[in-house]
Design an enzyme around this catalytic site. Structure first.
Site, mmCIF file in Angstrom:
data_model
loop_
_atom_site.group_PDB
_atom_site.id
_atom_site.type_symbol
_atom_site.label_atom_id
_atom_site.label_comp_id
_atom_site.label_asym_id
_atom_site.label_seq_id
_atom_site.Cartn_x
_atom_site.Cartn_y
_atom_site.Cartn_z
ATOM 1 N N GLU A 4 7.719 10.490 -2.199
ATOM 2 C CA GLU A 4 6.292 10.167 -2.306
ATOM 3 C C GLU A 4 5.476 11.372 -1.872
ATOM 4 O O GLU A 4 5.937 12.148 -1.026
ATOM 5 C CB GLU A 4 5.954 8.997 -1.366
ATOM 6 C CG GLU A 4 6.535 7.676 -1.780
ATOM 7 C CD GLU A 4 6.115 6.553 -0.815
ATOM 8 O OE1 GLU A 4 5.392 6.820 0.160
ATOM 9 O OE2 GLU A 4 6.533 5.415 -1.058
ATOM 10 N N LYS B 201 3.076 13.391 0.360
ATOM 11 C CA LYS B 201 2.669 13.270 1.773
ATOM 12 C C LYS B 201 1.216 13.728 1.856
ATOM 13 O O LYS B 201 0.913 14.920 1.722
ATOM 14 C CB LYS B 201 3.545 14.135 2.680
ATOM 15 C CG LYS B 201 3.216 13.948 4.173
ATOM 16 C CD LYS B 201 4.162 14.751 5.049
ATOM 17 C CE LYS B 201 4.153 14.307 6.500
ATOM 18 N NZ LYS B 201 2.884 14.434 7.180
ATOM 19 N N ARG C 38 -3.434 7.923 9.146
ATOM 20 C CA ARG C 38 -2.643 6.735 8.846
ATOM 21 C C ARG C 38 -3.416 5.489 9.270
ATOM 22 O O ARG C 38 -3.966 5.446 10.371
ATOM 23 C CB ARG C 38 -1.338 6.799 9.610
ATOM 24 C CG ARG C 38 -0.410 5.658 9.251
ATOM 25 C CD ARG C 38 0.944 5.935 9.798
ATOM 26 N NE ARG C 38 1.901 4.957 9.391
ATOM 27 C CZ ARG C 38 3.198 5.187 9.400
ATOM 28 N NH1 ARG C 38 3.671 6.351 9.760
ATOM 29 N NH2 ARG C 38 4.046 4.248 9.032
ATOM 30 N N GLU D 15 -2.531 5.969 3.853
ATOM 31 C CA GLU D 15 -3.193 7.145 4.418
ATOM 32 C C GLU D 15 -4.628 7.168 3.885
ATOM 33 O O GLU D 15 -4.845 7.112 2.669
ATOM 34 C CB GLU D 15 -2.413 8.383 3.965
ATOM 35 C CG GLU D 15 -2.736 9.636 4.690
ATOM 36 C CD GLU D 15 -1.954 9.838 5.999
ATOM 37 O OE1 GLU D 15 -1.244 8.912 6.450
ATOM 38 O OE2 GLU D 15 -2.094 10.927 6.564
ATOM 39 N N PHE E 196 1.144 3.048 0.993
ATOM 40 C CA PHE E 196 2.563 3.358 0.801
ATOM 41 C C PHE E 196 3.495 2.278 1.340
ATOM 42 O O PHE E 196 4.710 2.412 1.257
ATOM 43 C CB PHE E 196 2.943 4.743 1.343
ATOM 44 C CG PHE E 196 2.567 5.003 2.788
ATOM 45 C CD1 PHE E 196 3.260 4.406 3.818
ATOM 46 C CD2 PHE E 196 1.538 5.878 3.090
ATOM 47 C CE1 PHE E 196 2.933 4.662 5.139
ATOM 48 C CE2 PHE E 196 1.204 6.143 4.411
ATOM 49 C CZ PHE E 196 1.902 5.534 5.443
HETATM 50 P P1 ATP Z 1 2.810 15.592 10.637
HETATM 51 O O1 ATP Z 1 2.377 16.115 11.974
HETATM 52 O O2 ATP Z 1 3.882 16.384 9.986
HETATM 53 O O3 ATP Z 1 1.692 15.209 9.758
HETATM 54 P P2 ATP Z 1 3.224 13.265 12.005
HETATM 55 O O4 ATP Z 1 3.927 13.723 13.223
HETATM 56 O O5 ATP Z 1 1.766 13.029 12.077
HETATM 57 O O6 ATP Z 1 3.543 14.275 10.859
HETATM 58 P P3 ATP Z 1 5.284 11.766 10.920
HETATM 59 O O7 ATP Z 1 5.734 10.416 11.117
HETATM 60 O O8 ATP Z 1 6.224 12.780 11.430
HETATM 61 O O9 ATP Z 1 3.867 11.938 11.526
HETATM 62 O O10 ATP Z 1 5.035 11.985 9.386
HETATM 63 C C1 ATP Z 1 4.647 10.873 8.664
HETATM 64 C C2 ATP Z 1 3.150 10.779 8.624
HETATM 65 O O11 ATP Z 1 2.711 11.280 7.384
HETATM 66 C C3 ATP Z 1 2.699 9.337 8.647
HETATM 67 O O12 ATP Z 1 2.432 8.919 9.953
HETATM 68 C C4 ATP Z 1 1.494 9.295 7.746
HETATM 69 O O13 ATP Z 1 0.314 9.452 8.511
HETATM 70 C C5 ATP Z 1 1.639 10.527 6.882
HETATM 71 N N1 ATP Z 1 1.916 10.213 5.458
HETATM 72 C C6 ATP Z 1 1.292 10.760 4.404
HETATM 73 N N2 ATP Z 1 1.789 10.313 3.255
HETATM 74 C C7 ATP Z 1 2.774 9.439 3.544
HETATM 75 C C8 ATP Z 1 3.670 8.647 2.771
HETATM 76 N N3 ATP Z 1 3.675 8.675 1.457
HETATM 77 N N4 ATP Z 1 4.540 7.861 3.445
HETATM 78 C C9 ATP Z 1 4.573 7.830 4.797
HETATM 79 N N5 ATP Z 1 3.756 8.559 5.570
HETATM 80 C C10 ATP Z 1 2.860 9.360 4.971
#
Ligand code: ATP
Length: 609
Positions: free
Chosen positions: A250, A252, A257, A302, A341
């Protein structure tokens, strides 16, 4: 239950930094707690009255609390100010005034936890005209009935400075020990906590109905589920190998979130990644969600800001929406799209134990059935089945071209694992491949004053990673680059609220900055690599005896991660993994050099011929 039991326990907790001891004191308090108030004790110990998602904050201003002290003890404002200058803590001032109290007031009664809780709750919920006077009178009445130690912790509680050094996980440990005699049962409690985000509810259920009832806790619309998180991997080949079944890649998206809950009465509430209510920031998203054809649901996605042409804007633009005032204008200027998502609950059915494939199908079906949806504002995140590394790579290019930061590849067989960071979701960004390090999110635990142009503000910050196993923050770097003057001014201001006289018991450090802070503020940094150092405590002895992990050339990216709780920061385990990857990479590179000996002038000449 006598409030004094809690207050004396708290007093002992402030005198230790040992996790085991802190847990044991909590266990002692819980053992003396009547089952009917166990939830209240759990909330109060965290400095709260309700779970975060209810959004009820007590936070009285110091000025107002000082007025209550005047009223309760007949002290003058000057007297209070001078004691405050001496002690630096209004709780200590309250204890001193209480000690000097000549006689118990006629109206004083023994304080019970029930009485304290209900008065504080009334204070928290009182608003409107005359409410300040009412709040002062209520607090003064409580103080009037307090002993020294009770006055101290009541005052710290109402000013938001209870600071016992225990976070959710320690309370869960203490609950498991108190009511099941086995710390291992924390896992079961944690699972229920991840589904409800309500420590008080878990405590109450455990104390009154036992572990089995806790294990049966499910999803409730209106109670935010702690979000499932993604692990990172740096090669598309490794990602394919990691998938147990097929994978779906998917986009990102780089926004915020949001978990949206719609109750059967039509009420829609939005929760942040930290499970706080953020409905007022995204009224346009709420509006869009009204067209979804379901009576009850929990969906996740998101929120991303859009420009006038409907193109995605970076995360920073969206943060304009996170404010108390001027939300209307921000909404006009930075409209948000909501990109779904996941679906975790749908019309009376829990979806978290369904496979990703089933959930995605349900989500697509749901939007497909809904009429009148603005396709620009509410949509399902683009995703496609991937079977080969090449398919992932080409999808990544497509996502980047669309303005996304990378991909999240999801295992089609995986269930939704609330609160867990696992390989069922893998994030993949170009940074990982290009060997440029991904950003790290670290917690500010200390700072030292700047010099020259930076005098009067902090100039360097001591940062720590989160050690989930022990619920402690362990240091990994000092940082002073990447900050603008405005950044330093804002951070210095925000950090004043977090300042504490000594190192927090939740922080493990050997260096001594000028000031210590509660580990609350998370900032994003980049670094050129991770090295070994005897000065820092993150990963100490894990890679080499006597050494911890340090960042080389750390730089602030400009992002303060207000959307992350300190427990969401980069973990010590992640730092160790990045370090080990680096070592492996170094070995590969040096091997290549050995296999390809440097060309000599002679060999070059020969080649030229
Ligand atoms: P990063 O700092 O790399 O943005 P993070 O530490 O905030 O990541 P992670 O859980 O590691 O959070 O990465 C997933 C995050 O990416 C989710 O919390 C969400 O906010 C975001 N996101 C964006 N697109 C998607 C998607 N398609 N599916 C899941 N999460 C997504």
């Amino acid at each position: 239950m006598d409030f004094r039991i809690m207050a004396s326990g708290y007093e002992r907790m402030t005198k230790t930094s040992s996790r085991i001891e802190l847990t044991n004191i909590l266990v002692e308090i819980l053992k003396e707690t009547d089952k009917s108030v166990v939830a209240k004790v759990a909330y109060l110990t965290q400095g709260k009255l309700h779970p975060d998602f209810e959004g009820i904050n007590l936070g009285m201003a110091e000025k107002t609390v000082a007025k209550a002290l005047e009223k309760a003890y007949g002290a003058s404002p000057n007297e209070i100010q001078s004691l405050l200058r001496k002690t630096g803590d209004l709780g200590d001032v309250a204890a001193l005034l209480s000690k000097d109290k000549v006689q118990q007031s006629l109206f004083s009664e023994k304080l019970t936890v029930e009485k304290v809780y209900s008065s504080l709750d009334e204070i928290a919920k009182s608003t409107g005209q005359g409410s300040i006077e009412g709040r002062i009178a209520r607090l003064a009445a409580l103080l009037n009935s307090s002993s020294e130690v009770e006055a101290k912790f009541l005052t710290r509680f109402v000013t938001g400075k209870l600071r016992l050094g225990v976070a959710d996980f320690t309370v869960l440990d203490a609950l498991a020990l108190t009511f099941t005699d086995d710390k291992k049962n924390r896992e079961k409690l944690e699972k229920a906590y991840n589904l409800t985000s309500d420590l008080g509810e878990v405590a109450e259920l455990l104390a009154n109905k036992g572990l089995k009832a806790v294990s049966e806790v499910g999803v409730t619309v209106g109670k935010p589920i702690r979000p499932m998180l993604a692990e990172r991997m740096e090669s598309s080949k490794a990602i394919i190998e990691q998938m147990s079944g097929a994978g779906v890649a998917e986009y990102k998206l780089d926004g915020e979130r949001v978990q949206a809950h719609r109750k059967s009465n039509g009420e829609i509430t939005l929760y942040s990644r930290r499970v706080e209510v953020i409905t007022s920031h995204y009224q346009d998203v709420v509006q869009s969600l009204r067209s979804v054809a379901a009576k009850e649901f929990i969906v996740e996605g998101e929120a991303v800001a859009l420009d006038k042409e409907g193109k995605y804007l970076p995360f920073q633009e969206l943060m304009h929406r996170r404010r108390k005032y001027g939300i209307e204008e921000a909404m006009e200027k930075y409209p948000a799209s909501f990109n779904l998502f996941d679906v975790l609950y749908l019309n009376g059915k829990e979806m978290i134990d369904e496979s990703y494939a089933t959930r995605r199908k349900a989500l697509e079906g749901l939007l497909g059935r809904s009429k009148g949806i603005d396709n620009l504002k509410l949509l399902v995140v683009p995703g496609r089945g991937v079977e080969t590394p090449e398919e992932i790579d080409s999808m990544l290019q497509e996502a980047l071209a669309a303005g996304c930061e990378g991909l999240v590849v999801k295992d089609v067989k995986s269930t939704y694992r609330a609160g867990a960071r696992e390989y069922a979701w893998i994030k993949f960004k170009p940074e990982y491949r290009a060997n440029v390090r991904d950003t790290l999110d670290l917690v500010i635990v200390g700072a030292s004053h700047g010099m020259g142009r930076r005098a009067g503000r902090y100039g360097t910050f001591l940062l720590a990673a989160y050690d989930k196993d022990t619920d402690v923050f362990r240091t990994t770097t000092k940082i002073g680059t990447g900050f603008t003057d405005l950044d330093l001014e804002n951070l210095s201001k925000d950090l004043q609220k977090e300042k504490i006289a000594e190192k927090s018991p939740r922080v493990d450090a050997t260096v001594s900055p000028d000031d210590w802070f509660e580990p609350h503020i998370v900032i994003e940094v980049i670094a050129s690599e991770i090295t070994l150092s005897p000065i820092y405590t993150a990963g100490l002895d894990k890679v080499r005896p006597g050494s911890g992990l340090a960042l080389r050339f750390p730089k602030f990216t400009g992002k303060v991660r207000t959307d992350k709780a300190p427990e969401d920061a980069t973990t010590v385990r992640e730092l160790i993994e990045i370090y080990q990857k680096q070592v492996r990479q170094f070995k590969v590179e040096t091997k290549e050099i050995e296999e390809k000996p440097a060309e000599t002038t002679k060999s070059k000449r020969l080649k030229a011929k």
